[in-house]
Design a protein around this motif. Structure first.
Motif, PDB file in Angstrom:
ATOM      1  N   LYS A   1      48.619 -19.014  23.028  1.00  0.00           N
ATOM      2  CA  LYS A   1      48.880 -20.414  22.700  1.00  0.00           C
ATOM      3  C   LYS A   1      48.541 -21.346  23.864  1.00  0.00           C
ATOM      4  O   LYS A   1      48.486 -22.564  23.681  1.00  0.00           O
ATOM      5  N   ALA A   2      48.325 -20.778  25.040  1.00  0.00           N
ATOM      6  CA  ALA A   2      48.039 -21.599  26.214  1.00  0.00           C
ATOM      7  C   ALA A   2      47.229 -20.797  27.216  1.00  0.00           C
ATOM      8  O   ALA A   2      47.280 -19.560  27.222  1.00  0.00           O
ATOM      9  N   TRP A   3      46.483 -21.521  28.065  1.00  0.00           N
ATOM     10  CA  TRP A   3      45.789 -20.840  29.157  1.00  0.00           C
ATOM     11  C   TRP A   3      45.800 -21.694  30.408  1.00  0.00           C
ATOM     12  O   TRP A   3      45.920 -22.913  30.359  1.00  0.00           O
ATOM     13  N   ILE A   4      45.732 -21.000  31.514  1.00  0.00           N
ATOM     14  CA  ILE A   4      45.839 -21.595  32.844  1.00  0.00           C
ATOM     15  C   ILE A   4      44.512 -21.398  33.563  1.00  0.00           C
ATOM     16  O   ILE A   4      43.923 -20.310  33.516  1.00  0.00           O
TER      17      ILE A   4
ATOM     18  N   VAL B   1      47.809 -31.177  32.321  1.00  0.00           N
ATOM     19  CA  VAL B   1      47.869 -30.487  31.027  1.00  0.00           C
ATOM     20  C   VAL B   1      46.927 -31.164  30.049  1.00  0.00           C
ATOM     21  O   VAL B   1      46.874 -32.391  29.968  1.00  0.00           O
ATOM     22  N   GLU B   2      46.161 -30.358  29.322  1.00  0.00           N
ATOM     23  CA  GLU B   2      45.288 -30.835  28.253  1.00  0.00           C
ATOM     24  C   GLU B   2      45.635 -30.072  26.973  1.00  0.00           C
ATOM     25  O   GLU B   2      46.413 -29.118  26.995  1.00  0.00           O
ATOM     26  N   TYR B   3      45.005 -30.484  25.896  1.00  0.00           N
ATOM     27  CA  TYR B   3      45.187 -29.802  24.619  1.00  0.00           C
ATOM     28  C   TYR B   3      43.814 -29.627  24.001  1.00  0.00           C
ATOM     29  O   TYR B   3      43.137 -30.611  23.685  1.00  0.00           O
ATOM     30  N   VAL B   4      43.362 -28.385  23.855  1.00  0.00           N
ATOM     31  CA  VAL B   4      42.004 -28.096  23.420  1.00  0.00           C
ATOM     32  C   VAL B   4      42.021 -27.063  22.304  1.00  0.00           C
ATOM     33  O   VAL B   4      42.559 -25.955  22.475  1.00  0.00           O
ATOM     34  N   ASP B   5      41.435 -27.409  21.174  1.00  0.00           N
ATOM     35  CA  ASP B   5      41.307 -26.493  20.048  1.00  0.00           C
ATOM     36  C   ASP B   5      42.640 -25.860  19.663  1.00  0.00           C
ATOM     37  O   ASP B   5      42.740 -24.647  19.432  1.00  0.00           O
ATOM     38  N   GLY B   6      43.683 -26.686  19.611  1.00  0.00           N
ATOM     39  CA  GLY B   6      44.992 -26.204  19.195  1.00  0.00           C
ATOM     40  C   GLY B   6      45.737 -25.403  20.237  1.00  0.00           C
ATOM     41  O   GLY B   6      46.734 -24.743  19.938  1.00  0.00           O
ATOM     42  N   ARG B   7      45.280 -25.469  21.468  1.00  0.00           N
ATOM     43  CA  ARG B   7      45.863 -24.639  22.527  1.00  0.00           C
ATOM     44  C   ARG B   7      46.101 -25.491  23.773  1.00  0.00           C
ATOM     45  O   ARG B   7      45.258 -26.302  24.157  1.00  0.00           O
ATOM     46  N   ALA B   8      47.250 -25.315  24.428  1.00  0.00           N
ATOM     47  CA  ALA B   8      47.517 -26.020  25.684  1.00  0.00           C
ATOM     48  C   ALA B   8      46.666 -25.420  26.801  1.00  0.00           C
ATOM     49  O   ALA B   8      46.487 -24.200  26.882  1.00  0.00           O
ATOM     50  N   LYS B   9      46.159 -26.291  27.646  1.00  0.00           N
ATOM     51  CA  LYS B   9      45.312 -25.878  28.769  1.00  0.00           C
ATOM     52  C   LYS B   9      45.896 -26.476  30.035  1.00  0.00           C
ATOM     53  O   LYS B   9      45.969 -27.701  30.181  1.00  0.00           O
ATOM     54  N   LEU B  10      46.331 -25.634  30.943  1.00  0.00           N
ATOM     55  CA  LEU B  10      47.079 -26.068  32.114  1.00  0.00           C
ATOM     56  C   LEU B  10      46.211 -25.999  33.368  1.00  0.00           C
ATOM     57  O   LEU B  10      45.544 -24.988  33.624  1.00  0.00           O
ATOM     58  N   ASN B  11      46.260 -27.076  34.142  1.00  0.00           N
ATOM     59  CA  ASN B  11      45.486 -27.190  35.381  1.00  0.00           C
ATOM     60  C   ASN B  11      46.447 -27.428  36.551  1.00  0.00           C
ATOM     61  O   ASN B  11      46.488 -28.519  37.123  1.00  0.00           O
ATOM     62  N   PRO B  12      47.259 -26.446  36.919  1.00  0.00           N
ATOM     63  CA  PRO B  12      48.344 -26.673  37.887  1.00  0.00           C
ATOM     64  C   PRO B  12      47.884 -27.093  39.270  1.00  0.00           C
ATOM     65  O   PRO B  12      48.634 -27.732  40.006  1.00  0.00           O
ATOM     66  N   LEU B  13      46.635 -26.770  39.641  1.00  0.00           N
ATOM     67  CA  LEU B  13      46.131 -27.115  40.979  1.00  0.00           C
ATOM     68  C   LEU B  13      45.244 -28.353  40.952  1.00  0.00           C
ATOM     69  O   LEU B  13      44.532 -28.623  41.926  1.00  0.00           O
ATOM     70  N   ALA B  14      45.295 -29.119  39.876  1.00  0.00           N
ATOM     71  CA  ALA B  14      44.400 -30.272  39.713  1.00  0.00           C
ATOM     72  C   ALA B  14      44.408 -31.195  40.922  1.00  0.00           C
ATOM     73  O   ALA B  14      43.364 -31.669  41.369  1.00  0.00           O
ATOM     74  N   GLY B  15      45.581 -31.466  41.481  1.00  0.00           N
ATOM     75  CA  GLY B  15      45.694 -32.413  42.574  1.00  0.00           C
ATOM     76  C   GLY B  15      45.532 -31.824  43.961  1.00  0.00           C
ATOM     77  O   GLY B  15      45.649 -32.554  44.958  1.00  0.00           O
TER      78      GLY B  15
END
Length: 231
Positions: free
Chosen positions: A123-126, A143-157
C-alpha cells in the motif's frame, strides 16, 4: 497538518513501518551512493522490512557487491531483486543495446514494469530521493500519492552535507565508485563521472535531456486519508 508535516526522517519511517502501513510498505533502493542512509534508518526500525532492488542486468559489478555488503552489514533480511520479464526483454532488447537507441524504452522494460509488478502487494513505498538532486526533485514533498499508493520521501529535505554527516556518524561504507567520481550510480551504460561543481546527477544519461528513469515520473499530492493524516 499536511501529509508528513514536521516529522523527521526517522519519525516518518517509524510511523510508516509500524503504524500507518504495518506489513504493507516496502523500500525501493538502488543501493547507490546515498542509499546506505535510508537503509540504515529502516534497519534500525525493522530489518525485515521488504527492500525492492531493480536488477536491470546492466548494473555495475561494484553496485551488486555493495548491495551484498550492505545487506550483511545492516542485517536486512528481505531484499527482493526485481528483474525484467524475460519475454518482454527479448522482444524489446534482443541485442542488449536498447539503451543506445531508446533509453526511455530501456528504462521501461528494465525498471518501470518490474517495479510496478514488485509493488503490487504493498500500500506504500519508501524511496531516497532528495531536493538537492535538483531537476524534477527540487520541490519534492515528504509524502505523495501515486496510482492508489502512498509514496514516502523521508529524506527529501536532506542536503549533501546531511548525508555525509550521517555516513560519518554511523561509520557507513560508501559505494566504491563514488571515490572514482560517480556521485549518482545507475545502469553502467547510462552513468558517468561527475566533474567538480556539477550537479550530483549530471552523470546520469550524460548529453541527453533525460533526467529520470521513469519510476518517479507520476507524482500527485497525498490526500490526508492515504496515511491516516500522516500527522
Amino acid at each position: 497538518m499536511t501529509a508528513g508535516g514536521t516529522l523527521s526522517a526517522p519519525e516518518l519511517l517509524e510511523r510508516a513501518v509500524r503504524t500507518w502501513f504495518p506489513g504493507e510498505v516496502a523500500v525501493v533502493s538502488s543501493f547507490g551512493t546515498e542509499s546506505a542512509v535510508l537503509l540504515h534508518q529502516v534497519a534500525l526500525i525493522d530489518p525485515a522490512t521488504p527492500v525492492l532492488f531493480l536488477e536491470t542486468g546492466k548494473l555495475f559489478g561494484e553496485t551488486l557487491r555493495y548491495r551484498d555488503s550492505l545487506i550483511e552489514r545492516l542485517g536486512l533480511t528481505d531484499v527482493r531483486s526485481l528483474r525484467p520479464d524475460p519475454a518482454a526483454l527479448k522482444q524489446a532488447d534482443a541485442d542488449g543495446v536498447l539503451w543506445m537507441r531508446n533509453p526511455d524504452a530501456c528504462c521501461y522494460v528494465r525498471k518501470v514494469e518490474p517495479l510496478e509488478r514488485g509493488l503490487r502487494p504493498f500500500k506504500a513505498w519508501i524511496n531516497g530521493r532528495k531536493r538537492h538532486h535538483g531537476g524534477q526533485r527540487a520541490g519534492l514533498p515528504l509524502v505523495e500519492y501515486v496510482d492508489g499508493r502512498a509514496k514516502l520521501n523521508p529524506l527529501a529535505g536532506w542536503s549533501r552535507d546531511d548525508i555525509e554527516a550521517y555516513f560519518e556518524r554511523h561509520d557507513l561504507p560508501h559505494h566504491p565508485l563514488e571515490a572514482d567520481g560517480f556521485l549518482s550510480v545507475g545502469c553502467m551504460p547510462c552513468s558517468d563521472r561527475v566533474a567538480p561543481g556539477e550537479d550530483i546527477r549530471a552523470g546520469r544519461w550524460r548529453g541527453q535531456e533525460k533526467t529520470e528513469c521513469g519510476i518517479h515520473n507520476r507524482p500527485r499530492p497525498a490526500p490526508a486519508a492515504a496515511c491516516g493524516g500522516c500527522g
